[in-house]
Enzyme design. Structure first.
Site, PDB file in Angstrom:
ATOM      1  N   ASP A 282       1.077  -1.487  -0.081  1.00 41.27           N
ATOM      2  CA  ASP A 282      -0.281  -0.168  -0.316  1.00 41.27           C
ATOM      3  C   ASP A 282       0.933   1.319  -0.184  1.00 41.27           C
ATOM      4  O   ASP A 282       1.900   1.149   0.833  1.00 41.27           O
ATOM      5  CB  ASP A 282      -0.967  -0.210   1.084  1.00 41.27           C
ATOM      6  CG  ASP A 282      -2.076   1.159   0.872  1.00 41.27           C
ATOM      7  OD1 ASP A 282      -2.608   1.228   0.607  1.00 41.27           O
ATOM      8  OD2 ASP A 282      -1.343   2.117   2.159  1.00 41.27           O
TER       9      ASP A 282
ATOM     10  N   GLU B 206       1.255  -0.212  -4.769  1.00 39.89           N
ATOM     11  CA  GLU B 206       0.444   0.447  -5.642  1.00 39.89           C
ATOM     12  C   GLU B 206       0.924   1.883  -5.004  1.00 39.89           C
ATOM     13  O   GLU B 206       1.534   2.871  -4.501  1.00 39.89           O
ATOM     14  CB  GLU B 206      -0.520   0.663  -4.169  1.00 39.89           C
ATOM     15  CG  GLU B 206      -1.650   1.350  -4.604  1.00 39.89           C
ATOM     16  CD  GLU B 206      -2.439   2.034  -3.498  1.00 39.89           C
ATOM     17  OE1 GLU B 206      -3.361   2.490  -4.139  1.00 39.89           O
ATOM     18  OE2 GLU B 206      -1.991   2.282  -2.282  1.00 39.89           O
TER      19      GLU B 206
ATOM     20  N   HIS C  56     -11.267  -1.557  -4.727  1.00 37.32           N
ATOM     21  CA  HIS C  56     -11.907  -0.539  -2.614  1.00 37.32           C
ATOM     22  C   HIS C  56     -12.804   0.816  -2.211  1.00 37.32           C
ATOM     23  O   HIS C  56     -12.691   1.257  -2.067  1.00 37.32           O
ATOM     24  CB  HIS C  56     -11.955  -1.094  -2.060  1.00 37.32           C
ATOM     25  CG  HIS C  56     -10.452  -1.356  -2.046  1.00 37.32           C
ATOM     26  ND1 HIS C  56      -9.042  -1.404  -2.445  1.00 37.32           N
ATOM     27  CD2 HIS C  56      -9.686  -0.166  -1.315  1.00 37.32           C
ATOM     28  CE1 HIS C  56      -7.700  -0.901  -2.432  1.00 37.32           C
ATOM     29  NE2 HIS C  56      -8.023  -0.631  -1.433  1.00 37.32           N
TER      30      HIS C  56
HETATM   31  C1  BGC Z   1      -5.758   2.401   0.122  1.00 37.02           C
HETATM   32  C2  BGC Z   1      -6.844   3.191   0.389  1.00 37.02           C
HETATM   33  C3  BGC Z   1      -6.715   3.211   2.006  1.00 37.02           C
HETATM   34  C4  BGC Z   1      -4.850   4.303   1.854  1.00 37.02           C
HETATM   35  C5  BGC Z   1      -4.416   4.137   2.706  1.00 37.02           C
HETATM   36  C6  BGC Z   1      -4.992   3.662   0.410  1.00 37.02           C
HETATM   37  O1  BGC Z   1      -4.250   3.242  -0.953  1.00 37.02           O
HETATM   38  O2  BGC Z   1      -6.621   1.504  -1.350  1.00 37.02           O
HETATM   39  O3  BGC Z   1      -8.118   1.896   0.477  1.00 37.02           O
HETATM   40  O4  BGC Z   1      -7.559   4.810   2.919  1.00 37.02           O
HETATM   41  O5  BGC Z   1      -4.720   3.628   1.211  1.00 37.02           O
HETATM   42  O6  BGC Z   1      -4.090   3.645   3.806  1.00 37.02           O
END
Ligand code: BGC
Length: 548
Positions: free
Chosen positions: A201, A243, A309
Protein backbone atom coordinates in the site's frame (compact mmCIF):
# COMPACT_ATOMS: atom_id res chain seq x y z
CA UNK A 1 1.26 -21.91 -17.41
CA UNK A 2 5.01 -21.69 -17.48
CA UNK A 3 7.41 -22.43 -14.72
CA UNK A 4 9.81 -19.57 -15.33
CA UNK A 5 9.00 -17.95 -12.01
CA UNK A 6 6.67 -15.34 -13.47
CA UNK A 7 3.54 -17.50 -13.21
CA UNK A 8 1.56 -14.40 -12.33
CA UNK A 9 1.81 -13.16 -15.91
CA UNK A 10 -0.93 -15.64 -16.81
CA UNK A 11 -2.89 -15.08 -13.62
CA UNK A 12 -6.19 -13.35 -12.94
CA UNK A 13 -6.63 -11.74 -9.52
CA UNK A 14 -9.72 -11.34 -7.39
CA UNK A 15 -9.82 -8.55 -4.82
CA UNK A 16 -11.82 -9.66 -1.84
CA UNK A 17 -12.97 -7.59 1.12
CA UNK A 18 -13.20 -10.13 3.96
CA UNK A 19 -15.75 -8.10 5.94
CA UNK A 20 -18.06 -8.14 2.95
CA UNK A 21 -17.72 -11.66 1.64
CA UNK A 22 -19.32 -14.18 3.96
CA UNK A 23 -20.12 -14.11 7.67
CA UNK A 24 -19.61 -17.63 9.07
CA UNK A 25 -20.15 -16.86 12.74
CA UNK A 26 -23.29 -14.79 12.36
CA UNK A 27 -22.05 -11.55 13.96
CA UNK A 28 -22.85 -9.45 10.92
CA UNK A 29 -19.22 -9.11 9.78
CA UNK A 30 -17.64 -11.23 7.11
CA UNK A 31 -14.74 -13.33 8.38
CA UNK A 32 -11.92 -15.63 7.31
CA UNK A 33 -13.96 -18.77 7.96
CA UNK A 34 -16.60 -17.31 5.68
CA UNK A 35 -14.05 -16.88 2.91
CA UNK A 36 -13.04 -20.52 3.45
CA UNK A 37 -16.65 -21.57 2.88
CA UNK A 38 -16.64 -19.80 -0.47
CA UNK A 39 -13.27 -20.88 -1.84
CA UNK A 40 -14.88 -23.20 -4.38
CA UNK A 41 -16.82 -20.27 -5.78
CA UNK A 42 -13.63 -18.27 -6.15
CA UNK A 43 -11.78 -21.19 -7.74
CA UNK A 44 -14.65 -21.79 -10.14
CA UNK A 45 -14.43 -18.22 -11.34
CA UNK A 46 -11.06 -19.24 -12.73
CA UNK A 47 -8.99 -16.74 -10.82
CA UNK A 48 -5.56 -17.64 -9.47
CA UNK A 49 -4.83 -15.14 -6.72
CA UNK A 50 -6.95 -13.69 -3.94
CA UNK A 51 -5.98 -10.26 -2.69
CA UNK A 52 -7.37 -9.81 0.82
CA UNK A 53 -7.85 -6.27 2.12
CA UNK A 54 -6.11 -5.51 5.45
CA UNK A 55 -6.69 -8.16 8.12
CA UNK A 56 -4.87 -6.79 11.14
CA UNK A 57 -6.32 -5.28 14.30
CA UNK A 58 -7.43 -1.73 13.63
CA UNK A 59 -9.90 0.85 14.92
CA UNK A 60 -11.33 0.69 11.38
CA UNK A 61 -11.41 4.38 10.69
CA UNK A 62 -9.97 3.49 7.29
CA UNK A 63 -11.21 -0.08 6.99
CA UNK A 64 -8.02 -1.63 8.30
CA UNK A 65 -5.60 0.60 6.40
CA UNK A 66 -5.10 2.05 9.89
CA UNK A 67 -3.20 -0.79 11.54
CA UNK A 68 -2.88 -0.97 15.32
CA UNK A 69 -1.03 -4.31 15.51
CA UNK A 70 0.93 -5.74 12.58
CA UNK A 71 1.14 -9.24 14.02
CA UNK A 72 -2.49 -10.20 14.45
CA UNK A 73 -5.92 -10.59 12.89
CA UNK A 74 -8.82 -8.27 13.62
CA UNK A 75 -11.16 -10.12 15.99
CA UNK A 76 -14.09 -9.53 13.61
CA UNK A 77 -12.22 -11.61 11.04
CA UNK A 78 -11.11 -14.47 13.28
CA UNK A 79 -7.69 -15.68 14.31
CA UNK A 80 -4.29 -16.46 12.86
CA UNK A 81 -5.38 -20.10 12.84
CA UNK A 82 -8.37 -19.15 10.71
CA UNK A 83 -5.98 -17.50 8.29
CA UNK A 84 -3.78 -20.62 8.27
CA UNK A 85 -6.88 -22.69 7.46
CA UNK A 86 -7.81 -20.29 4.68
CA UNK A 87 -4.30 -20.46 3.22
CA UNK A 88 -4.39 -24.26 3.34
CA UNK A 89 -7.82 -24.34 1.71
CA UNK A 90 -6.74 -21.92 -0.99
CA UNK A 91 -3.45 -23.67 -1.70
CA UNK A 92 -5.24 -27.02 -1.90
CA UNK A 93 -7.33 -25.53 -4.69
CA UNK A 94 -4.34 -24.07 -6.51
CA UNK A 95 -5.11 -20.53 -5.38
CA UNK A 96 -2.53 -18.11 -4.02
CA UNK A 97 -3.34 -15.52 -1.39
CA UNK A 98 -1.81 -12.08 -0.97
CA UNK A 99 -2.62 -9.58 1.77
CA UNK A 100 -2.32 -5.84 2.02
CA UNK A 101 0.87 -4.61 3.64
CA UNK A 102 0.31 -1.09 4.95
CA UNK A 103 3.85 0.16 5.53
CA UNK A 104 3.62 3.90 5.13
CA UNK A 105 1.54 4.66 8.20
CA UNK A 106 -0.14 3.16 11.25
CA UNK A 107 -3.27 4.02 13.16
CA UNK A 108 -2.80 6.74 15.76
CA UNK A 109 -4.04 4.05 18.19
CA UNK A 110 -0.95 1.95 17.49
CA UNK A 111 1.16 1.55 20.66
CA UNK A 112 4.15 2.81 18.65
CA UNK A 113 2.44 6.15 18.08
CA UNK A 114 1.20 6.31 21.64
CA UNK A 115 4.77 5.80 22.82
CA UNK A 116 6.18 8.22 20.25
CA UNK A 117 3.85 11.07 21.17
CA UNK A 118 5.05 10.65 24.77
CA UNK A 119 8.66 10.66 23.60
CA UNK A 120 9.17 7.27 25.19
CA UNK A 121 12.62 5.87 24.85
CA UNK A 122 13.18 3.94 21.68
CA UNK A 123 10.01 5.19 19.99
CA UNK A 124 10.40 8.97 20.08
CA UNK A 125 11.55 9.16 16.44
CA UNK A 126 9.33 6.48 14.93
CA UNK A 127 7.05 9.06 13.33
CA UNK A 128 7.71 12.30 11.46
CA UNK A 129 7.50 15.11 14.02
CA UNK A 130 8.08 18.82 13.54
CA UNK A 131 7.59 22.17 15.24
CA UNK A 132 7.08 23.69 11.85
CA UNK A 133 4.03 22.72 9.75
CA UNK A 134 5.37 24.58 6.74
CA UNK A 135 7.95 21.88 6.06
CA UNK A 136 7.56 19.82 2.88
CA UNK A 137 5.20 22.45 1.51
CA UNK A 138 5.46 21.00 -2.00
CA UNK A 139 3.51 17.87 -1.04
CA UNK A 140 -0.07 17.41 -2.23
CA UNK A 141 -2.89 16.34 0.08
CA UNK A 142 -4.43 13.04 -1.09
CA UNK A 143 -7.69 12.88 0.88
CA UNK A 144 -8.75 16.35 -0.18
CA UNK A 145 -12.32 15.98 1.11
CA UNK A 146 -11.31 15.33 4.70
CA UNK A 147 -7.83 16.76 5.25
CA UNK A 148 -6.52 20.25 4.55
CA UNK A 149 -2.88 19.59 5.46
CA UNK A 150 -0.41 16.73 5.74
CA UNK A 151 0.46 17.97 9.24
CA UNK A 152 -1.68 17.66 12.38
CA UNK A 153 -1.03 19.03 15.82
CA UNK A 154 -0.51 16.57 18.66
CA UNK A 155 -1.20 18.21 22.01
CA UNK A 156 0.38 15.35 23.95
CA UNK A 157 3.79 15.82 22.34
CA UNK A 158 3.37 19.48 21.57
CA UNK A 159 4.47 19.00 17.95
CA UNK A 160 3.01 18.42 14.53
CA UNK A 161 3.10 14.95 12.93
CA UNK A 162 3.14 14.11 9.24
CA UNK A 163 0.39 12.06 7.54
CA UNK A 164 -0.28 11.56 3.83
CA UNK A 165 -3.76 10.15 4.42
CA UNK A 166 -6.24 10.67 7.30
CA UNK A 167 -4.98 12.60 10.34
CA UNK A 168 -5.48 9.42 12.39
CA UNK A 169 -2.90 7.66 10.16
CA UNK A 170 0.50 9.09 11.14
CA UNK A 171 3.32 8.26 8.70
CA UNK A 172 6.14 6.12 10.04
CA UNK A 173 9.62 7.66 9.93
CA UNK A 174 11.58 5.54 7.44
CA UNK A 175 14.73 7.53 8.18
CA UNK A 176 14.79 5.58 11.42
CA UNK A 177 16.60 2.25 10.82
CA UNK A 178 14.53 0.55 13.53
CA UNK A 179 11.34 1.37 11.67
CA UNK A 180 12.78 -0.14 8.52
CA UNK A 181 13.97 -3.31 10.21
CA UNK A 182 10.70 -3.71 12.11
CA UNK A 183 8.75 -3.53 8.88
CA UNK A 184 10.96 -6.25 7.41
CA UNK A 185 10.18 -8.29 10.48
CA UNK A 186 6.46 -7.81 9.79
CA UNK A 187 7.05 -9.02 6.24
CA UNK A 188 8.83 -12.12 7.54
CA UNK A 189 5.98 -12.85 9.96
CA UNK A 190 3.33 -13.00 7.22
CA UNK A 191 5.49 -14.87 4.72
CA UNK A 192 6.32 -17.49 7.33
CA UNK A 193 2.64 -17.80 8.08
CA UNK A 194 2.16 -18.82 4.46
CA UNK A 195 0.89 -15.82 2.51
CA UNK A 196 2.11 -15.79 -1.09
CA UNK A 197 2.92 -12.12 -1.24
CA UNK A 198 1.64 -8.63 -0.69
CA UNK A 199 -0.10 -5.71 -2.22
CA UNK A 200 2.16 -2.94 -0.94
CA UNK A 201 0.00 0.00 0.00
CA UNK A 202 0.99 3.60 -0.72
CA UNK A 203 4.68 2.96 -1.31
CA UNK A 204 5.65 6.21 -3.08
CA UNK A 205 5.39 8.19 0.14
CA UNK A 206 7.77 6.46 2.55
CA UNK A 207 10.34 9.27 2.78
CA UNK A 208 10.20 13.06 2.97
CA UNK A 209 12.78 15.52 1.68
CA UNK A 210 12.59 19.31 1.63
CA UNK A 211 12.27 20.87 -1.80
CA UNK A 212 10.60 17.80 -3.33
CA UNK A 213 7.00 16.62 -3.56
CA UNK A 214 7.97 13.81 -1.15
CA UNK A 215 6.98 11.13 -3.66
CA UNK A 216 9.15 8.57 -5.49
CA UNK A 217 12.32 9.64 -3.68
CA UNK A 218 15.63 7.75 -4.20
CA UNK A 219 15.52 6.74 -0.52
CA UNK A 220 12.14 5.07 -1.10
CA UNK A 221 13.53 3.06 -4.00
CA UNK A 222 16.54 2.06 -1.89
CA UNK A 223 14.29 0.72 0.87
CA UNK A 224 12.04 -1.13 -1.59
CA UNK A 225 15.12 -2.79 -3.04
CA UNK A 226 16.12 -3.87 0.44
CA UNK A 227 12.63 -5.23 0.98
CA UNK A 228 12.65 -7.16 -2.29
CA UNK A 229 15.98 -8.77 -1.47
CA UNK A 230 14.69 -9.62 1.99
CA UNK A 231 11.53 -11.22 0.57
CA UNK A 232 13.49 -13.19 -2.01
CA UNK A 233 15.61 -14.56 0.81
CA UNK A 234 12.50 -15.98 2.50
CA UNK A 235 10.13 -16.76 -0.34
CA UNK A 236 11.73 -16.57 -3.76
CA UNK A 237 9.26 -15.48 -6.43
CA UNK A 238 6.77 -14.04 -3.93
CA UNK A 239 4.02 -11.93 -5.45
CA UNK A 240 4.80 -8.27 -4.74
CA UNK A 241 2.38 -5.76 -6.17
CA UNK A 242 3.13 -2.10 -5.58
CA UNK A 243 0.41 0.51 -5.29
CA UNK A 244 2.05 3.38 -7.13
CA UNK A 245 -0.56 5.82 -8.33
CA UNK A 246 1.71 7.85 -10.59
CA UNK A 247 2.34 8.61 -14.26
CA UNK A 248 4.04 5.76 -16.14
CA UNK A 249 7.43 7.50 -16.27
CA UNK A 250 7.41 7.90 -12.49
CA UNK A 251 6.15 4.37 -11.97
CA UNK A 252 8.77 2.72 -14.22
CA UNK A 253 11.67 3.09 -11.72
CA UNK A 254 9.74 0.96 -9.21
CA UNK A 255 10.42 -2.05 -11.46
CA UNK A 256 14.13 -1.44 -10.84
CA UNK A 257 16.34 -3.55 -13.08
CA UNK A 258 13.57 -6.13 -13.34
CA UNK A 259 14.76 -8.21 -10.42
CA UNK A 260 15.64 -5.86 -7.60
CA UNK A 261 12.47 -3.89 -6.86
CA UNK A 262 8.77 -4.54 -7.65
CA UNK A 263 7.87 -7.38 -10.04
CA UNK A 264 4.31 -6.06 -10.40
CA UNK A 265 2.82 -2.57 -10.37
CA UNK A 266 -0.66 -1.27 -10.96
CA UNK A 267 -1.03 0.73 -14.15
CA UNK A 268 -3.21 3.44 -12.63
CA UNK A 269 -3.46 5.97 -15.49
CA UNK A 270 -4.82 3.45 -17.99
CA UNK A 271 -7.93 2.84 -15.89
CA UNK A 272 -9.71 6.23 -16.14
CA UNK A 273 -8.90 6.27 -19.84
CA UNK A 274 -10.82 3.07 -20.45
CA UNK A 275 -13.83 4.78 -18.89
CA UNK A 276 -13.18 7.98 -20.82
CA UNK A 277 -12.87 6.08 -24.08
CA UNK A 278 -16.20 4.43 -23.39
CA UNK A 279 -17.88 7.76 -22.66
CA UNK A 280 -16.38 9.40 -25.77
CA UNK A 281 -16.99 6.46 -28.07
CA UNK A 282 -13.38 6.72 -29.14
CA UNK A 283 -10.26 4.61 -28.67
CA UNK A 284 -8.06 7.74 -28.59
CA UNK A 285 -7.66 7.99 -24.78
CA UNK A 286 -6.47 4.37 -24.65
CA UNK A 287 -3.99 4.94 -27.44
CA UNK A 288 -2.79 8.13 -25.76
CA UNK A 289 -1.89 6.45 -22.48
CA UNK A 290 -0.47 3.29 -24.03
CA UNK A 291 1.81 5.38 -26.24
CA UNK A 292 3.04 7.09 -23.08
CA UNK A 293 3.66 3.81 -21.32
CA UNK A 294 7.34 2.89 -21.53
CA UNK A 295 8.56 -0.64 -22.10
CA UNK A 296 9.11 -2.43 -18.81
CA UNK A 297 11.69 -5.09 -17.93
CA UNK A 298 10.58 -8.42 -19.46
CA UNK A 299 10.54 -10.06 -16.05
CA UNK A 300 7.96 -7.56 -14.76
CA UNK A 301 4.27 -6.98 -15.28
CA UNK A 302 1.61 -4.28 -15.16
CA UNK A 303 -1.55 -5.00 -13.23
CA UNK A 304 -4.75 -3.57 -14.66
CA UNK A 305 -8.20 -3.07 -13.19
CA UNK A 306 -11.53 -1.41 -13.85
CA UNK A 307 -12.65 -0.78 -10.29
CA UNK A 308 -11.48 -1.51 -6.77
CA UNK A 309 -12.36 -0.79 -3.14
CA UNK A 310 -11.43 2.89 -3.45
CA UNK A 311 -12.94 5.70 -5.43
CA UNK A 312 -12.31 5.53 -9.20
CA UNK A 313 -9.26 7.71 -8.87
CA UNK A 314 -8.84 10.67 -11.21
CA UNK A 315 -5.45 11.79 -9.96
CA UNK A 316 -3.62 10.84 -13.14
CA UNK A 317 -5.76 12.87 -15.57
CA UNK A 318 -5.79 16.53 -16.60
CA UNK A 319 -8.29 19.00 -15.11
CA UNK A 320 -10.27 18.98 -18.35
CA UNK A 321 -10.39 15.19 -18.42
CA UNK A 322 -11.53 15.13 -14.79
CA UNK A 323 -14.32 17.60 -15.53
CA UNK A 324 -15.42 15.42 -18.44
CA UNK A 325 -15.35 12.28 -16.30
CA UNK A 326 -17.36 13.92 -13.54
CA UNK A 327 -19.94 15.14 -16.05
CA UNK A 328 -20.32 11.65 -17.56
CA UNK A 329 -19.99 9.40 -14.56
CA UNK A 330 -20.63 11.49 -11.44
CA UNK A 331 -23.22 14.10 -12.34
CA UNK A 332 -24.38 14.29 -8.71
CA UNK A 333 -21.93 15.65 -6.13
CA UNK A 334 -22.72 12.70 -3.82
CA UNK A 335 -21.04 10.43 -6.40
CA UNK A 336 -17.69 12.22 -6.04
CA UNK A 337 -15.04 11.69 -3.42
CA UNK A 338 -11.64 13.33 -3.10
CA UNK A 339 -10.28 13.36 -6.65
CA UNK A 340 -12.48 10.55 -7.88
CA UNK A 341 -15.81 8.79 -8.25
CA UNK A 342 -17.21 6.51 -5.56
CA UNK A 343 -19.36 4.20 -7.67
CA UNK A 344 -19.23 0.56 -8.68
CA UNK A 345 -18.68 -0.84 -12.12
CA UNK A 346 -22.24 -1.84 -13.05
CA UNK A 347 -23.87 1.49 -12.10
CA UNK A 348 -21.08 3.36 -13.91
CA UNK A 349 -22.22 1.44 -16.98
CA UNK A 350 -25.89 2.24 -16.28
CA UNK A 351 -26.26 -1.51 -15.68
CA UNK A 352 -25.82 -1.98 -19.42
CA UNK A 353 -24.47 -5.48 -20.00
CA UNK A 354 -22.90 -4.54 -23.33
CA UNK A 355 -20.71 -1.86 -21.76
CA UNK A 356 -19.78 -4.11 -18.83
CA UNK A 357 -18.68 -6.83 -21.26
CA UNK A 358 -16.75 -4.41 -23.45
CA UNK A 359 -14.75 -3.07 -20.49
CA UNK A 360 -13.89 -6.60 -19.41
CA UNK A 361 -12.90 -7.50 -22.94
CA UNK A 362 -10.49 -4.55 -22.89
CA UNK A 363 -9.25 -5.46 -19.39
CA UNK A 364 -8.42 -9.02 -20.40
CA UNK A 365 -6.55 -8.02 -23.56
CA UNK A 366 -4.55 -5.04 -22.30
CA UNK A 367 -0.92 -5.68 -21.47
CA UNK A 368 -0.79 -6.92 -17.88
CA UNK A 369 -2.43 -9.08 -15.26
CA UNK A 370 -6.09 -8.22 -14.62
CA UNK A 371 -7.81 -7.83 -11.26
CA UNK A 372 -11.52 -8.24 -10.62
CA UNK A 373 -13.28 -6.68 -7.64
CA UNK A 374 -15.64 -8.88 -5.63
CA UNK A 375 -19.29 -8.44 -6.56
CA UNK A 376 -18.59 -6.93 -9.97
CA UNK A 377 -18.85 -10.42 -11.48
CA UNK A 378 -22.57 -10.44 -10.70
CA UNK A 379 -23.12 -6.77 -11.49
CA UNK A 380 -23.60 -5.53 -7.93
CA UNK A 381 -24.57 -1.90 -7.43
CA UNK A 382 -23.52 0.61 -4.79
CA UNK A 383 -25.04 2.58 -1.92
CA UNK A 384 -24.42 6.31 -2.17
CA UNK A 385 -26.07 6.96 1.19
CA UNK A 386 -23.06 5.39 2.92
CA UNK A 387 -20.11 7.69 3.63
CA UNK A 388 -16.62 7.67 2.11
CA UNK A 389 -15.91 4.53 0.03
CA UNK A 390 -18.28 2.30 2.02
CA UNK A 391 -20.89 2.38 -0.73
CA UNK A 392 -18.75 0.06 -2.87
CA UNK A 393 -17.99 -2.29 0.04
CA UNK A 394 -21.46 -3.65 0.83
CA UNK A 395 -22.19 -7.33 1.60
CA UNK A 396 -21.69 -9.86 -1.16
CA UNK A 397 -25.05 -11.04 -2.50
CA UNK A 398 -25.12 -14.82 -2.54
CA UNK A 399 -28.87 -15.49 -2.56
CA UNK A 400 -32.19 -13.68 -2.46
CA UNK A 401 -32.82 -15.14 1.01
CA UNK A 402 -32.42 -13.50 4.41
CA UNK A 403 -29.15 -11.62 4.79
CA UNK A 404 -28.49 -12.27 1.09
CA UNK A 405 -26.78 -15.53 2.12
CA UNK A 406 -24.03 -13.30 3.47
CA UNK A 407 -25.02 -13.39 7.13
CA UNK A 408 -27.63 -14.78 9.49
CA UNK A 409 -27.36 -11.67 11.69
CA UNK A 410 -30.25 -9.22 12.03
CA UNK A 411 -27.88 -6.39 11.37
CA UNK A 412 -24.90 -6.54 9.06
CA UNK A 413 -21.81 -4.26 9.18
CA UNK A 414 -23.36 -2.32 6.30
CA UNK A 415 -26.91 -2.48 4.97
CA UNK A 416 -27.73 -4.76 2.07
CA UNK A 417 -28.36 -2.92 -1.17
CA UNK A 418 -31.89 -1.90 -2.00
CA UNK A 419 -33.56 -1.05 -5.30
CA UNK A 420 -32.74 -2.60 -8.67
CA UNK A 421 -29.47 -4.15 -7.47
CA UNK A 422 -30.89 -5.51 -4.20
CA UNK A 423 -30.14 -9.18 -3.45
CA UNK A 424 -33.64 -10.08 -4.66
CA UNK A 425 -32.55 -9.06 -8.16
CA UNK A 426 -28.79 -9.56 -8.17
CA UNK A 427 -27.27 -12.58 -6.47
CA UNK A 428 -24.87 -15.45 -7.13
CA UNK A 429 -27.49 -18.22 -6.90
CA UNK A 430 -29.62 -16.63 -9.62
CA UNK A 431 -26.54 -15.97 -11.74
CA UNK A 432 -25.52 -19.63 -11.39
CA UNK A 433 -28.94 -20.77 -12.64
CA UNK A 434 -28.95 -18.46 -15.64
CA UNK A 435 -26.53 -19.75 -18.28
CA UNK A 436 -26.67 -16.34 -19.94
CA UNK A 437 -25.65 -14.42 -16.83
CA UNK A 438 -22.71 -12.08 -16.52
CA UNK A 439 -21.15 -14.56 -14.09
CA UNK A 440 -21.17 -17.39 -16.64
CA UNK A 441 -19.93 -15.05 -19.33
CA UNK A 442 -17.07 -13.86 -17.13
CA UNK A 443 -16.03 -17.43 -16.30
CA UNK A 444 -15.84 -18.14 -20.02
CA UNK A 445 -13.86 -14.95 -20.60
CA UNK A 446 -11.36 -15.83 -17.88
CA UNK A 447 -10.97 -19.37 -19.18
CA UNK A 448 -10.33 -18.09 -22.69
CA UNK A 449 -7.90 -15.43 -21.49
CA UNK A 450 -5.97 -18.02 -19.53
CA UNK A 451 -5.81 -20.35 -22.49
CA UNK A 452 -4.11 -17.72 -24.63
CA UNK A 453 -0.47 -17.45 -23.73
CA UNK A 454 -0.08 -14.31 -25.84
CA UNK A 455 -2.44 -12.37 -23.59
CA UNK A 456 -0.59 -12.88 -20.35
CA UNK A 457 2.98 -12.84 -21.47
CA UNK A 458 3.02 -11.80 -25.11
CA UNK A 459 4.22 -8.66 -26.80
CA UNK A 460 1.48 -6.07 -27.01
CA UNK A 461 0.83 -3.57 -29.81
CA UNK A 462 -2.10 -1.24 -30.28
CA UNK A 463 -2.59 -1.34 -34.04
CA UNK A 464 -3.68 1.58 -36.20
CA UNK A 465 -7.41 1.44 -36.77
CA UNK A 466 -9.37 2.47 -39.84
CA UNK A 467 -12.09 3.72 -37.49
CA UNK A 468 -11.28 5.86 -34.40
CA UNK A 469 -14.03 4.13 -32.39
CA UNK A 470 -12.22 0.81 -32.62
CA UNK A 471 -9.39 -0.20 -30.26
CA UNK A 472 -7.41 -2.88 -32.06
CA UNK A 473 -4.90 -4.85 -30.00
CA UNK A 474 -2.36 -7.43 -31.13
CA UNK A 475 -0.65 -9.71 -28.64
CA UNK A 476 1.92 -12.17 -29.84
CA UNK A 477 4.07 -14.76 -28.18
CA UNK A 478 6.23 -17.51 -29.57
CA UNK A 479 3.35 -19.97 -29.79
CA UNK A 480 0.29 -17.75 -29.86
CA UNK A 481 -1.29 -14.58 -31.20
CA UNK A 482 -4.52 -12.75 -30.42
CA UNK A 483 -6.08 -9.89 -32.34
CA UNK A 484 -8.83 -8.19 -30.39
CA UNK A 485 -11.10 -5.43 -31.59
CA UNK A 486 -13.26 -3.36 -29.24
CA UNK A 487 -15.98 -1.03 -30.46
CA UNK A 488 -16.18 1.90 -28.06
CA UNK A 489 -19.01 3.50 -29.98
CA UNK A 490 -22.66 3.18 -29.11
CA UNK A 491 -23.40 2.38 -32.78
CA UNK A 492 -22.40 -0.52 -35.02
CA UNK A 493 -19.10 -0.41 -36.85
CA UNK A 494 -18.06 -2.27 -40.00
CA UNK A 495 -14.51 -2.32 -41.37
CA UNK A 496 -12.05 -4.72 -42.92
CA UNK A 497 -8.91 -5.00 -40.90
CA UNK A 498 -5.45 -5.97 -41.99
CA UNK A 499 -2.89 -7.31 -39.53
CA UNK A 500 0.38 -7.39 -41.52
CA UNK A 501 2.29 -8.87 -38.57
CA UNK A 502 0.29 -12.08 -39.06
CA UNK A 503 0.27 -11.98 -42.87
CA UNK A 504 -0.23 -15.34 -44.48
CA UNK A 505 -2.10 -16.80 -41.56
CA UNK A 506 -5.74 -17.62 -41.21
CA UNK A 507 -7.40 -16.38 -38.07
CA UNK A 508 -10.43 -17.85 -36.36
CA UNK A 509 -12.99 -15.66 -34.65
CA UNK A 510 -12.75 -17.36 -31.29
CA UNK A 511 -14.63 -15.07 -28.96
CA UNK A 512 -16.89 -12.10 -29.30
CA UNK A 513 -19.99 -10.24 -28.30
CA UNK A 514 -22.52 -8.07 -30.13
CA UNK A 515 -21.37 -9.46 -33.47
CA UNK A 516 -23.35 -8.15 -36.44
CA UNK A 517 -25.03 -10.37 -39.00
CA UNK A 518 -22.71 -12.05 -41.41
CA UNK A 519 -19.86 -12.63 -38.95
CA UNK A 520 -20.10 -15.48 -36.54
CA UNK A 521 -17.99 -17.23 -33.98
CA UNK A 522 -15.79 -19.91 -35.47
CA UNK A 523 -15.51 -18.22 -38.85
CA UNK A 524 -12.07 -18.06 -40.39
CA UNK A 525 -10.50 -15.23 -42.38
CA UNK A 526 -7.03 -14.25 -43.58
CA UNK A 527 -5.10 -11.84 -41.34
CA UNK A 528 -4.93 -9.43 -44.31
CA UNK A 529 -8.73 -9.10 -44.45
CA UNK A 530 -10.51 -9.62 -41.18
CA UNK A 531 -14.17 -8.71 -41.47
CA UNK A 532 -15.09 -6.60 -38.45
CA UNK A 533 -18.81 -6.10 -37.99
CA UNK A 534 -19.55 -5.11 -34.45
CA UNK A 535 -22.74 -3.85 -32.90
CA UNK A 536 -22.75 -1.07 -30.31
CA UNK A 537 -19.98 -1.83 -27.77
CA UNK A 538 -19.23 -5.13 -29.49
CA UNK A 539 -15.89 -6.93 -29.34
CA UNK A 540 -14.19 -9.75 -31.20
CA UNK A 541 -11.07 -11.81 -30.58
CA UNK A 542 -9.25 -13.80 -33.30
CA UNK A 543 -6.41 -16.25 -32.99
CA UNK A 544 -4.51 -18.39 -35.49
CA UNK A 545 -6.61 -21.11 -37.01
CA UNK A 546 -3.70 -23.56 -36.77
CA UNK A 547 -3.79 -23.54 -32.97
CA UNK A 548 -7.59 -23.23 -32.75
C1 BGC B 1 -5.79 2.29 -0.05
C2 BGC B 1 -6.92 3.05 0.58
C3 BGC B 1 -6.43 3.61 1.91
C4 BGC B 1 -5.14 4.39 1.73
C5 BGC B 1 -4.49 4.71 3.03
C6 BGC B 1 -4.79 3.40 -0.26
O1 BGC B 1 -3.95 3.32 -1.22
O2 BGC B 1 -6.16 1.67 -1.24
O3 BGC B 1 -8.07 2.27 0.72
O4 BGC B 1 -7.41 4.46 2.43
O5 BGC B 1 -4.22 3.68 0.98
O6 BGC B 1 -3.93 3.55 3.57
Amino acid sequence: MTTDGSWWKDAVLYELYVRAFRDADGDGHGDLRGVCERLDYVRDLGVDVLWLLPLSPSPLRDDGYDVSDYYGIHPDYGTLDDLRALLDGAHARGLKVITDLVMNHTSSDHPWFQASRRRQEGKADWYVWSDDPSRYAGTRVIFTDSESSNWSWDAVRGQYYWHRFFHHQPDLNYDNPEVRSTMLDVVRFWLELGVDGFRLDAIPYLFQREGTNCENLPETHAFLKELRAFVEGIEPGAFLLGEVNQWPEDTLPYFGDGFDEMPLLFHFPVMPRLWKALAEGSAAPIRWILERTPAIPPSCQWVVFLRNHDELTLEMVTDAERAFMYACYAPEPVMRLNVGIRRRLAPLCDFDRARVELLHSLLMTLPGTPILYYGDEIGMGDDLTLPDRNGVRTPMQWTDGPGAGFSSAQQTYAPLLTGPSAPANVNVAAAERDQGSLLHWLRRLIAIRKGREALGRGTFTMLPSPDPALAVFLSTSERDAVVSVHNLAGEPRRVTLSVPALAGRDLRLGFGGRLEDGVCLGSVAPAEALPVALGAHGYAWWWPEDDA
